[in-house]
Design a protein around this motif. Structure first.
Motif, PDB file in Angstrom:
ATOM      1  N   TRP A   1      39.669  42.825  13.815  1.00 16.01           N
ATOM      2  CA  TRP A   1      38.734  43.656  14.559  1.00 16.01           C
ATOM      3  C   TRP A   1      39.076  43.664  16.053  1.00 16.01           C
ATOM      4  O   TRP A   1      39.020  44.705  16.710  1.00 16.01           O
ATOM      5  CB  TRP A   1      37.295  43.151  14.358  1.00 16.01           C
TER       6      TRP A   1
ATOM      7  N   VAL B   1      41.932  45.958  16.620  1.00  9.28           N
ATOM      8  CA  VAL B   1      41.474  47.348  16.472  1.00  9.28           C
ATOM      9  C   VAL B   1      40.735  47.793  17.736  1.00  9.28           C
ATOM     10  O   VAL B   1      40.876  48.932  18.183  1.00  9.28           O
ATOM     11  CB  VAL B   1      40.564  47.490  15.224  1.00  9.28           C
ATOM     12  N   THR B   2      39.955  46.902  18.321  1.00  8.52           N
ATOM     13  CA  THR B   2      39.156  47.254  19.495  1.00  8.52           C
ATOM     14  C   THR B   2      39.994  47.266  20.769  1.00  8.52           C
ATOM     15  O   THR B   2      39.925  48.204  21.559  1.00  8.52           O
ATOM     16  CB  THR B   2      37.994  46.258  19.655  1.00  8.52           C
TER      17      THR B   2
ATOM     18  N   THR C   1      42.099  50.155  21.406  1.00 11.18           N
ATOM     19  CA  THR C   1      41.286  51.378  21.436  1.00 11.18           C
ATOM     20  C   THR C   1      41.463  52.236  20.187  1.00 11.18           C
ATOM     21  O   THR C   1      41.220  53.435  20.232  1.00 11.18           O
ATOM     22  CB  THR C   1      41.562  52.247  22.704  1.00 11.18           C
ATOM     23  N   VAL C   2      41.891  51.633  19.064  1.00 12.55           N
ATOM     24  CA  VAL C   2      41.973  52.391  17.815  1.00 12.55           C
ATOM     25  C   VAL C   2      40.555  52.646  17.297  1.00 12.55           C
ATOM     26  O   VAL C   2      40.159  53.789  17.083  1.00 12.55           O
ATOM     27  CB  VAL C   2      42.826  51.652  16.756  1.00 12.55           C
ATOM     28  N   GLY C   3      39.773  51.565  17.116  1.00 11.73           N
ATOM     29  CA  GLY C   3      38.367  51.716  16.764  1.00 11.73           C
ATOM     30  C   GLY C   3      38.079  52.418  15.465  1.00 11.73           C
ATOM     31  O   GLY C   3      37.515  53.506  15.474  1.00 11.73           O
ATOM     32  N   TYR C   4      38.443  51.814  14.322  1.00 10.24           N
ATOM     33  CA  TYR C   4      38.147  52.445  13.036  1.00 10.24           C
ATOM     34  C   TYR C   4      36.645  52.592  12.834  1.00 10.24           C
ATOM     35  O   TYR C   4      36.167  53.622  12.383  1.00 10.24           O
ATOM     36  CB  TYR C   4      38.668  51.588  11.886  1.00 10.24           C
ATOM     37  N   GLY C   5      35.914  51.507  13.103  1.00 10.78           N
ATOM     38  CA  GLY C   5      34.492  51.524  12.810  1.00 10.78           C
ATOM     39  C   GLY C   5      34.190  50.932  11.450  1.00 10.78           C
ATOM     40  O   GLY C   5      33.035  50.900  11.045  1.00 10.78           O
ATOM     41  N   ASP C   6      35.205  50.460  10.697  1.00  7.25           N
ATOM     42  CA  ASP C   6      34.924  49.795   9.420  1.00  7.25           C
ATOM     43  C   ASP C   6      34.188  48.484   9.675  1.00  7.25           C
ATOM     44  O   ASP C   6      33.372  48.053   8.884  1.00  7.25           O
ATOM     45  CB  ASP C   6      36.198  49.580   8.592  1.00  7.25           C
ATOM     46  N   ILE C   7      34.502  47.855  10.798  1.00  9.29           N
ATOM     47  CA  ILE C   7      33.781  46.662  11.249  1.00  9.29           C
ATOM     48  C   ILE C   7      33.308  46.982  12.666  1.00  9.29           C
ATOM     49  O   ILE C   7      34.113  47.375  13.511  1.00  9.29           O
ATOM     50  CB  ILE C   7      34.707  45.416  11.279  1.00  9.29           C
ATOM     51  N   ALA C   8      32.014  46.846  12.902  1.00  7.35           N
ATOM     52  CA  ALA C   8      31.474  47.130  14.235  1.00  7.35           C
ATOM     53  C   ALA C   8      30.371  46.132  14.529  1.00  7.35           C
ATOM     54  O   ALA C   8      29.637  45.731  13.626  1.00  7.35           O
ATOM     55  CB  ALA C   8      30.955  48.561  14.314  1.00  7.35           C
TER      56      ALA C   8
END
Lengths: 277, 277, 277, 277
Positions: B194, B197-198, B201-208
């Motif tokens: 995560w 990902v953050t 700055t990819v930021g999938y949003g699967d984990i937030a």
């Protein structure tokens, strides 16, 4: 033990000091590398322990390895206190505190009984990873990067301050636009979190605008973020370019006396013929 | 066959060597282009085969084309071994291994019966795409880009090392903050994923993050990522600027003897009049 | 009408040509601005028509406005053909085709009966927006930007070619890792789409890795994308810096005869005293 | 009161003017800092009020604090009008309007009865945060950043105009491709919103392409966005590099008369010996 003793034949304590604290001898370098490997292994164990499926299956092995690492780190900590000429300074230093904090959790767990409420304390062991950072300044590349970052430090601080104000303003406006129509924008702090997620182009999508006005406003924020991302990049790049340029100009320097190349940036006299530069 | 034979009248083997391995003749260039087209076609077939709907409808056609490509590549492989003066070197080279690996899957499937468990081996055919990379260094632009990347290689390595440590630390902190309140942060490795990902700055949003503290901490990580993204950009840009500057300075060079322009960067003497530069 | 006629007293046709095709007179500028506003209004109508709720309520108004715009654009098209000295060249030019394509949909709908299957043809009206691009080269800033992009064109092409190969390779590897465990990675083309989404740091999250290996591999791809994003930025920035540097050097130019500043980049003689520069 | 009076012994009004409007005295600086802290506190209260759980528990405290801040700001507003020599100019200035707007909501709520429909007016209090921006130009770093942004202003405007047209065109094409197959692309404006989300690499994922053609087209848009992001970065970086270069050239300046360093960029004469530079 007086400090002068260091120049005469070294005692075991002095030898150990050299090996553990300095890395200018082969033994010292070997110790540093071994320590790093042990730290990485202990970090890997802490990570794996947090995975449910692994924890269930290998809990006995993890427990065992944890105690081995704890004992190793405890020994290291004791040795460091014993061999350093200034124990107080070490104990109160950043690395001294880190070294202590990463052995405490195991003992606390042992004494209080291992409840799952100690999981966050166990993470403290990860702090040992900071020891690796000690290597960074030794690398020429790391130093040049840090110089560029250090020089742009104040500009970046001003930039961050501006970003913070901007996200507060943008988040509040979006809260007014979206709250009531959208289950995501529940409060201003959450809207500010959304503004940061959007402006930095992270874009989780856990909170997304649904009203037409909100979507239009978001589009403007995104394009702003697009331009704003240029600013820190510009700051660091310009600083890095300047360092390069200085290095290139330097490389071009030549001693007017003996025509040998001068590589030290701050040299005032040629080190081969003594001509004033 | 001795190496000197190459200077006398070429045999079929030598001619084939020129065509297949070198690209300095029209025939060699034609061969290269044909090979590229066949590779691209075979890659397209592998891709389409993986699409369920197409696989069901055209499975016969795909099978047929696969065998045609396999036979073509097998022939090419045999010819390469036959015509090169140093077969062993070719077989053990990177491209030799790739060439072999991309024909093996079909034969393995034929012998063992085509089970669907071979799908991952079939992908090996895609490796042929690396042949295309062989063209890159021939392009002037590619060379300049590679020079810039190569020169900044060590700085980027230091940077990546730093990013890795940072994501471990940030991921672990977020694990402590969010675990228990959030179904996403199940373990430290997942939290590190995560963090990557953050931070990128990819930021999938699967984990937030869902807790207020987690969201506030995430916002800080994002703004950090915003500044950190400036670093590799700064490294590459500064290096590229330096290459440009060198090229511009160079363009300004002029022979003091005959006033002709000097275009080779490393020239020490004018190639028209021999004046020392 | 011969071309020489243009120098004598202009006819209505010649006057119209000046107003419609050129923008060097106040009337011509006014025409350009009016045309732009009408185009923007017609684009806005096409957009609003696509919104269900607005379409239901204002369908009559939209229909009416559409016909007004269609008649205006038809008139403009006929006038352009009539007043240009080379009608064929205009009709076959890019803007001639765009002007025609944006009036056709309305007539087609009128003749064939307005079915909803024509919605994609109606979008053609949006193409008129390209007329606005005609303004860009007139802006000094636009020209400088384009110069920088044009000069880095080939480097960017090489870079894109590399990105394409990379996404094919990365997407295929992820397909092998995730397919079977994840409902998202259904085929290699979809995995390549995912690789592009990840490498460019867009990160929708419609497809996201779920296996530990897939997440680890994704993290590596993201960090790669982080470094790769530096390359096009580096290319454009370096080119822009070079243009600036050239402009700055130029600004420093001073006539050796009269010491006046020389601002034209390509000047060979001082425009005040005629000294050869 | 005439303006000349300022030079003679200051009245209370003049003293207050110095303290409130200028920050060149210790008292003035103290006032600025206190004002900032009060503003930040009031902004924090507005934020916390928007959080449901806090609002329920501390509504009485929030109400109380709000009135304290309202009275403080009202007092400040009245004092500013009283002590400034040009009250009209202050009232109609940007900060004058902001100062008024941030006290009005409380009185409106008091008079009309505090309905929840006033929540968006309450946000106006946040506008006071703009007062903090007044500090920015005082910082050297802020000034240099602003100079770089100001100089690249027109280029960035041209760039944004281009991005807007591009997103309209790309959004419309995607609408034609995806509408009918995808519940997300409901209208052209929504598709344009999607195009902005994608091109800026934000990528929420609330709307994502599902058709193969749409996914392929999206991939192209993303890679385009990847290259386009380079443009604003290039603009700002090049401008920043130029400012640095100018500063570096400047630093190298030395008075030919007395060899002292010249630090003012625009100096024409040495400030120590008067030599013409």
């Amino acid at each position: 033990m007086t400090n002068e003793a260091h120049t005469s034949r070294p005692t075991l304590r002095e030898k150990l000091y050299r090996v553990i604290f300095l890395s200018d001898t082969p033994a010292g370098k070997l110790f540093d590398i071994c320590l790093l490997l042990v730290i990485l292994a202990s970090v890997a164990i802490v990570m794996m322990e947090s995975v449910q499926s692994l924890q269930v299956r290998y809990s006995r092995l993890f427990n065992c390895l944890e105690w081995i690492f704890t004992i190793l780190f405890t020994l290291e900590y004791i040795l460091r206190i014993w061999c350093t000429p200034k124990p107080k300074r070490y104990i109160t230093s950043f690395y001294g505190i880190v070294d202590l904090l990463c052995v405490i959790p195991s003992y606390v767990e042992f004494l209080l009984g291992g409840g799952h409420f100690l999981i966050s304390i166990r993470i403290l062991r990860l702090m040992r990873i900071f020891r690796i950072f000690k290597l960074v300044p030794f690398l020429h590349e790391g130093r040049q990067l840090m110089l560029a970052l250090q020089r742009s430090r104040r500009k970046i601080a001003v930039f961050f301050f501006f970003i913070m104000l901007l996200t507060v303003v943008l988040g509040s406006i979006m809260y007014v636009i979206e709250s009531g129509h959208n289950s995501g924008f529940t409060s201003i702090p959450v809207s500010i979190y959304w503004a940061v997620v959007t402006l930095t182009t992270v874009g989780y999508g856990d909170i997304a605008p649904v009203t037409p006005v909100g979507q239009a406003f978001s589009a403007i924020i995104m394009i702003m973020g697009y331009a704003i991302i240029a600013v820190p990049t510009g700051i660091v790049t310009a600083e890095m370019s300047r360092i390069h340029r200085a290095a290139d100009t330097l490389k071009a320097r030549e001693c007017p006396g003996c025509h040998s190349k001068i590589e030290e940036e701050d040299a005032l006299f040629c080190k081969y013929c003594g001509t004033h530069l």
